[in-house]
Enzyme design. Structure first.
Site, mmCIF file in Angstrom:
data_model
loop_
_atom_site.group_PDB
_atom_site.id
_atom_site.type_symbol
_atom_site.label_atom_id
_atom_site.label_comp_id
_atom_site.label_asym_id
_atom_site.label_seq_id
_atom_site.Cartn_x
_atom_site.Cartn_y
_atom_site.Cartn_z
ATOM 1 N N HIS A 43 49.027 9.987 27.843
ATOM 2 C CA HIS A 43 47.961 9.044 28.464
ATOM 3 C C HIS A 43 47.036 9.940 27.962
ATOM 4 O O HIS A 43 45.892 10.061 28.761
ATOM 5 C CB HIS A 43 47.325 9.644 30.193
ATOM 6 C CG HIS A 43 48.957 8.748 30.824
ATOM 7 N ND1 HIS A 43 48.639 7.862 30.832
ATOM 8 C CD2 HIS A 43 50.368 9.234 31.050
ATOM 9 C CE1 HIS A 43 49.880 7.137 32.314
ATOM 10 N NE2 HIS A 43 50.877 8.268 31.590
ATOM 11 N N ASN A 93 30.224 48.573 39.298
ATOM 12 C CA ASN A 93 31.099 47.970 39.687
ATOM 13 C C ASN A 93 30.565 46.748 40.555
ATOM 14 O O ASN A 93 30.738 47.521 41.674
ATOM 15 C CB ASN A 93 32.450 48.228 39.582
ATOM 16 C CG ASN A 93 32.790 47.226 39.874
ATOM 17 O OD1 ASN A 93 33.294 46.367 39.324
ATOM 18 N ND2 ASN A 93 34.721 47.020 39.959
ATOM 19 N N GLY A 94 30.049 45.562 40.378
ATOM 20 C CA GLY A 94 29.857 44.668 40.883
ATOM 21 C C GLY A 94 28.632 43.925 40.398
ATOM 22 O O GLY A 94 27.668 44.116 39.594
ATOM 23 N N ARG A 130 39.947 47.296 33.036
ATOM 24 C CA ARG A 130 39.272 47.042 33.955
ATOM 25 C C ARG A 130 37.851 46.674 32.648
ATOM 26 O O ARG A 130 37.017 45.694 33.791
ATOM 27 C CB ARG A 130 38.956 47.987 34.913
ATOM 28 C CG ARG A 130 40.116 47.974 35.827
ATOM 29 C CD ARG A 130 39.596 49.302 36.769
ATOM 30 N NE ARG A 130 38.993 48.731 37.759
ATOM 31 C CZ ARG A 130 38.939 47.370 38.727
ATOM 32 N NH1 ARG A 130 40.220 47.799 38.583
ATOM 33 N NH2 ARG A 130 38.146 47.007 39.429
ATOM 34 N N LYS A 181 48.845 32.274 28.041
ATOM 35 C CA LYS A 181 49.138 33.512 27.379
ATOM 36 C C LYS A 181 48.087 33.368 26.045
ATOM 37 O O LYS A 181 47.439 34.131 25.250
ATOM 38 C CB LYS A 181 50.692 33.718 27.705
ATOM 39 C CG LYS A 181 51.199 33.934 29.334
ATOM 40 C CD LYS A 181 50.874 35.681 29.467
ATOM 41 C CE LYS A 181 49.414 35.838 30.170
ATOM 42 N NZ LYS A 181 49.482 35.059 31.795
ATOM 43 N N GLU A 234 51.851 28.395 31.685
ATOM 44 C CA GLU A 234 51.174 29.796 32.310
ATOM 45 C C GLU A 234 51.780 30.055 30.640
ATOM 46 O O GLU A 234 50.527 31.051 29.927
ATOM 47 C CB GLU A 234 51.951 30.314 32.772
ATOM 48 C CG GLU A 234 52.525 32.147 33.063
ATOM 49 C CD GLU A 234 51.176 32.435 33.316
ATOM 50 O OE1 GLU A 234 49.936 32.235 33.282
ATOM 51 O OE2 GLU A 234 51.343 33.672 32.667
ATOM 52 N N LYS A 250 41.179 42.975 33.481
ATOM 53 C CA LYS A 250 41.836 42.655 34.515
ATOM 54 C C LYS A 250 42.262 42.319 35.582
ATOM 55 O O LYS A 250 42.833 41.578 35.989
ATOM 56 C CB LYS A 250 43.068 44.211 34.264
ATOM 57 C CG LYS A 250 44.593 44.307 34.728
ATOM 58 C CD LYS A 250 45.075 43.048 34.137
ATOM 59 C CE LYS A 250 46.742 42.837 35.384
ATOM 60 N NZ LYS A 250 47.813 42.159 34.337
ATOM 61 N N CYS A 308 34.654 46.528 36.357
ATOM 62 C CA CYS A 308 34.615 47.993 35.531
ATOM 63 C C CYS A 308 35.473 48.555 35.669
ATOM 64 O O CYS A 308 35.981 48.203 36.954
ATOM 65 C CB CYS A 308 33.020 48.072 35.665
ATOM 66 S SG CYS A 308 31.979 47.275 35.330
ATOM 67 N N GLU A 337 44.620 33.325 25.816
ATOM 68 C CA GLU A 337 43.781 34.768 25.986
ATOM 69 C C GLU A 337 44.293 35.683 25.422
ATOM 70 O O GLU A 337 43.414 36.784 24.961
ATOM 71 C CB GLU A 337 43.777 35.358 27.323
ATOM 72 C CG GLU A 337 45.497 35.451 28.161
ATOM 73 C CD GLU A 337 45.546 35.396 29.152
ATOM 74 O OE1 GLU A 337 44.630 36.263 29.913
ATOM 75 O OE2 GLU A 337 46.698 35.870 30.183
ATOM 76 N N TRP A 344 32.463 46.104 31.889
ATOM 77 C CA TRP A 344 32.541 44.546 31.453
ATOM 78 C C TRP A 344 31.743 44.055 32.153
ATOM 79 O O TRP A 344 30.913 43.524 33.265
ATOM 80 C CB TRP A 344 33.891 43.427 32.295
ATOM 81 C CG TRP A 344 33.942 43.122 31.796
ATOM 82 C CD1 TRP A 344 34.976 42.218 30.836
ATOM 83 C CD2 TRP A 344 33.337 41.588 32.131
ATOM 84 N NE1 TRP A 344 34.552 40.673 31.215
ATOM 85 C CE2 TRP A 344 34.076 40.304 31.834
ATOM 86 C CE3 TRP A 344 32.650 41.167 33.153
ATOM 87 C CZ2 TRP A 344 33.379 38.801 31.728
ATOM 88 C CZ3 TRP A 344 32.286 39.735 33.928
ATOM 89 C CH2 TRP A 344 32.944 38.467 33.299
HETATM 90 C C1 AGP Z 1 46.565 35.770 33.487
HETATM 91 O O1 AGP Z 1 46.797 36.592 32.011
HETATM 92 C C2 AGP Z 1 44.768 37.004 33.656
HETATM 93 N N1 AGP Z 1 45.167 38.463 33.478
HETATM 94 C C3 AGP Z 1 44.120 36.548 34.888
HETATM 95 O O2 AGP Z 1 44.224 34.835 34.702
HETATM 96 C C4 AGP Z 1 44.724 37.198 36.298
HETATM 97 O O3 AGP Z 1 45.657 35.884 35.940
HETATM 98 C C5 AGP Z 1 42.782 36.086 36.937
HETATM 99 O O4 AGP Z 1 41.965 37.109 37.061
HETATM 100 C C6 AGP Z 1 44.177 36.419 38.752
HETATM 101 O O5 AGP Z 1 44.516 38.103 38.864
HETATM 102 P P1 AGP Z 1 45.425 39.033 40.329
HETATM 103 O O6 AGP Z 1 46.185 37.993 39.937
HETATM 104 O O7 AGP Z 1 44.609 40.164 39.906
HETATM 105 O O8 AGP Z 1 44.382 37.955 41.765
#
Ligand code: AGP
Length: 619
Positions: free
Chosen positions: A515, A101-102, A27, A496, A492, A614, A2, A499, A75
């Protein structure tokens, strides 16, 4: 994960708190709230489910007055997003407010015990239990001769002793206008030092428009402050060391400017951010890279006989690319560990194993825990991080910053290419200490210096890539396929796409099609092949043909001039010629743009995708 912010000063707190939440919304954004107190011994709270605008609309009707307050964008971990579950939470008396936050892992027994004493709860959250605990401890010291400020500090200390889990908190009490108390364990918290005002926030983006002087708190730090003073102590008492840092970016860098989304801005920043990684880190004399922050002597670097790269999500994909690149350049056995797996699997490692943790935010709790596990085993753990002053950066035994500037879009883009760039520099450095010749090193330096211009050339194709995205807008799934250095790129690209557009997408090594994966191929399932003219091109063509033979549509990312693809693929996106070990830095750009345009066309919230945040600071 959060976002929290606290303000104490001479300005009206509500607008500052709301603006701070706007900067922290990436966040967490399923609900939000503020609490403001003024001299009248009362706390006014406003909380609202949904996006921050809902709270703004609510506050706009009746803004709470006061120069001290706290706020939170959520969050959800415990309890779904509702007005009641939004923070701040109040104690039994209604005179203490807290934002958290936690995760409090033992909140249920604590809540039961408090309910047995007559405490009434209004939410399903773990955080509300903390509010009641602190409030109860504060009330219990009413007869003591301590000042109200010190009573509140003691109440926070005593309450935190009872919980297990993680916290980044800010709290205030109506008896003590203009006084905030904060503490952290496992969730970030930074102090902002203003002129006649002070701040507490989850990260500096919330306060950089007010001050550039920040103190990044460490785990088990406790801070209390007024508008003109502050003190930082250990949560169990005693003094702690801290330093005041200058924030390394401007308020404008934390805004999206003329771009419609942060993600698009950050995609287009990549020519600059890739250059930021290698600027000042290339040595023509040695035909190598210079990474001063590793805190390892040349002999220690020479003795490294195994490398473990640790990260989550996109950072783990960058690590996968790093595995291929570092082995290719240095011949040192290199492997990738997903952070959440590494921390529990007790990986056998000897003293010459070097561990790198990779993290854009520097706060991802699984990566932080993995780093601490490696250190517990006596290993030096180095970090590759973007966020200056973040917990991982400060607790690691050395490492290198990416200097990419704040990455606000939840979907990582520039951090991926910067992480892969950093891994390439590491591979070059270690390789030149082993078998890589001066001539090969010089060639790599030239290739590296050409990368920003090549990325720029790909970015010019954004409209062409947008047209391709629109062509497949009804796709309910998408496959991403690549080999060797571009197998991680495929992973990757799939992340993208899934998500930010919410369709099913998966990445595979191309040969894995045979496979099992090929069972998925239909005319409605597009496959994106990363198929540059490299050492495995012919094998990749065979995989692509297998898809075409089953009428699967194919989008090919290939090297400029390779017109063969025009006859085979349905759509072709060209990238400039580059040494294949650096090709992930180029081949990922079309995938970032493809997913961006696809998601925008599907009216998804590109910067704040559903269910995500994030920085994952909860397990
Ligand atoms: C990727 O687009 C996401 N935002 C997520 O997978 C992110 O890469 C992951 O949470 C790791 O975050 P960090 O690099 O801040 O540790």
């Amino acid at each position: 994960m959060c976002g929290i912010i606290g303000y104490v000063g001479k300005e009206s707190a509500a607008p500052i708190l709301l603006e701070g939440l706007r900067k922290l919304e990436y966040r967490g954004y399923d609900s939000s709230g503020i609490a403001v107190m003024n001299g009248s011994n009362t706390i006014h709270t406003r909380k609202k489910k949904g996006r921050l605008q809902n709270l703004r609309d609510l506050v706009g009707e009746n803004p709470p007055e006061g120069e001290c307050g706290i706020s939170h964008t959520r969050w959800a971990t415990h309890g779904e997003p509702t007005d009641e579950n939004a923070h701040p939470h109040l104690d039994q008396s209604g005179k203490l407010a807290i934002v958290h936050n936690g995760v409090i892992e033992n909140y249920q027994p604590l809540r039961k015990a408090l309910e047995a004493e007559g405490h009434v709860f209004h939410s399903q959250t773990d955080s509300e239990v903390l509010a009641h605990l602190v409030g109860k401890k504060y009330e219990a010291s009413a007869e003591s001769d301590a000042t109200p400020q010190m009573r509140l500090v003691a109440a926070v200390r005593d309450a935190l002793k009872l919980i297990s889990g993680t916290y980044g908190i800010v709290t205030m009490h109506a008896d003590i206008p203009g006084f905030l108390v904060g503490a952290r364990l496992g969730s970030p918290l930074v102090v902002g030092l203003g002129k006649g005002e002070n701040f507490l926030a989850s990260d500096v983006s919330a306060i950089v428009s007010h001050t550039s002087d920040a103190i990044y708190l460490s785990d088990r730090d406790l801070v209390y402050m007024t508008d003109s003073d502050f003190k930082i102590e250990h949560v169990e008492g005693g003094s702690v060391e801290f330093e005041v840092s200058r924030v390394d970016f401007t308020p404008e860098q934390a805004e999206k400017g003329e771009y419609p989304h942060y993600m698009l801005k950050e995609i287009f920043e990549q020519p600059t951010t890739i250059a930021n990684v290698f600027r000042g880190r290339l040595s023509d004399d040695e035909a190598s890279a210079k990474l001063g922050g590793l805190n390892l002597t040349p002999q220690e670097l020479r003795d490294v006989d195994r490398i473990v790269l640790v990260g989550c999500g996109t950072a783990s994909h960058a690590a996968m690319a790093g595995e291929y690149i570092i082995e290719h350049l240095s011949r040192i056995p290199t492997e990738v560990e997903i952070a959440s797996e590494f921390r529990y699997r007790n990986l056998p490692m000897d003293k010459n194993t070097l561990i790198f943790v990779i993290s854009q935010s520097g706060e991802t709790i699984d990566t932080l825990a993995a780093m601490r596990e490696g250190q517990r085993k006596g290993h030096r753990v180095l970090s590759i991080v973007n966020s200056v002053g973040s917990t991982i950066a400060r607790e690691s035994d050395g490492g290198s910053y990416l200097y990419s500037g704040p990455e606000i879009g939840v979907a990582a883009t520039k951090s991926f290419t910067s992480q892969v760039m950093m891994m390439s520099l590491l591979g070059l450095l270690l390789g030149r200490m082993r078998n890589l010749s001066m001539r090969e090193g010089q060639r790599m330096l030239a290739e590296i210096r050409d990368l920003p211009a090549k990325v720029e050339m790909i970015l010019q194709q954004t409209e062409k890539i947008r047209a391709i995205a629109l062509k497949y807008i009804d796709a309910q799934g998408m496959l991403f396929l690549g080999r060797q250095f571009n197998f991680p790129t495929a992973m990757e690209g799939a992340l993208k796409m899934k998500e930010i557009s919410y369709i099913f997408a998966s990445g595979h090594a191309s040969a894995e099609l045979k496979h099992g994966v090929i069972a998925l191929i239909t005319e409605d399932l597009p496959s994106v092949f990363i198929i540059p003219k490299d050492s495995v091109y012919d094998k990749n063509v065979s995989s692509l043909e297998e898809v075409k033979a089953r009428k699967g549509p194919v989008i090919a990312i290939t090297t400029e001039g390779n017109t063969d693809m025009e006859d085979i693929a349905n759509d072709v996106i060209y990238i400039p010629e580059v040494d294949e070990c650096l090709s992930p830095i180029l081949s990922v750009i079309p995938l970032q743009l493809l997913s961006y345009h696809f998601a925008v066309a599907r009216e998804c919230d590109v910067d704040k995708p559903r269910n995500l945040a994030k920085s994952v600071t909860v397990e």
